[in-house]
Design a protein around this motif. Structure first.
Motif, PDB file in Angstrom:
ATOM      1  N   VAL A  27       0.821  -1.207   0.000  1.00 39.51           N
ATOM      2  CA  VAL A  27       0.000   0.000   0.000  1.00 39.51           C
ATOM      3  C   VAL A  27       0.853   1.254   0.000  1.00 39.51           C
ATOM      4  O   VAL A  27       2.046   1.224   0.301  1.00 39.51           O
ATOM      5  N   SER A  28       0.201   2.373  -0.306  1.00 38.63           N
ATOM      6  CA  SER A  28       0.818   3.684  -0.186  1.00 38.63           C
ATOM      7  C   SER A  28      -0.013   4.512   0.780  1.00 38.63           C
ATOM      8  O   SER A  28      -1.220   4.304   0.907  1.00 38.63           O
ATOM      9  N   GLY A  29       0.655   5.418   1.473  1.00 38.33           N
ATOM     10  CA  GLY A  29      -0.040   6.285   2.407  1.00 38.33           C
ATOM     11  C   GLY A  29       0.221   5.898   3.847  1.00 38.33           C
ATOM     12  O   GLY A  29       0.894   4.917   4.143  1.00 38.33           O
ATOM     13  N   VAL A  30      -0.342   6.700   4.733  1.00 38.93           N
ATOM     14  CA  VAL A  30      -0.240   6.478   6.177  1.00 38.93           C
ATOM     15  C   VAL A  30      -1.630   6.111   6.665  1.00 38.93           C
ATOM     16  O   VAL A  30      -2.589   6.853   6.441  1.00 38.93           O
ATOM     17  N   PRO A  31      -1.774   4.956   7.322  1.00 41.34           N
ATOM     18  CA  PRO A  31      -3.111   4.530   7.746  1.00 41.34           C
ATOM     19  C   PRO A  31      -3.712   5.450   8.812  1.00 41.34           C
ATOM     20  O   PRO A  31      -3.042   5.825   9.767  1.00 41.34           O
TER      21      PRO A  31
END
Length: 138
Positions: free
Chosen positions: A94-98
């Protein structure tokens, strides 16, 4: 899952197995929902018109604000005791910050930490059978 009616009474639920630097992303289910307060790999039900990949992308975007970079292999299929749900654990990058939109909390845990968390039953079975080193099972 290409839009045709299901003849199988089981309801598929995808669970994203997201690993970064030896730690896995899990979320604590909201109280008041099935398995409320227990930890789980993020995901959700596959809609009739969705592929596993489409469902994972939708669920991760809605629940955690994450984008899917790559789908890996199906690691396991585990029935959820006492329900019609079959949890399908899939490797996902995945990409991003949860951000916990749907969960009470999210966290990154190592294999040993996961084995000690209060996990939803299907997730606990997956961790025990696929992620916990054989010598450290209790």
């Amino acid at each position: 899952m290409c839009g045709t009616p299901r003849s199988d009474p089981r309801v598929p639920v995808v669970a994203a197995v997201i690993e970064r630097r030896g730690r896995f992303l899990v979320g604590r289910r909201p109280r008041g929902k099935r398995h409320g307060g227990l930890w789980e790999f993020p995901g959700g039900k596959v809609l009739d018109s969705e592929s596993f990949g489409d469902a994972i992308a939708r669920e991760l975007r809605e629940e955690l604000g994450l984008g899917v970079e790559r789908l890996g292999r199906v690691l396991s299929r585990v029935g959820d005791p006492g329900s019609v749900f079959e949890i399908i654990f899939v490797e996902v990058s995945v990409s991003g910050v949860p951000a916990p939109v749907e969960h009470e909390r999210v966290g990154w845990f190592g294999r040993e930490e996961l084995s000690r968390l209060a996990l939803a039953p299907a997730d606990a079975r997956f961790v025990s059978e696929r992620l916990t080193p054989r010598g450290s099972r209790t």
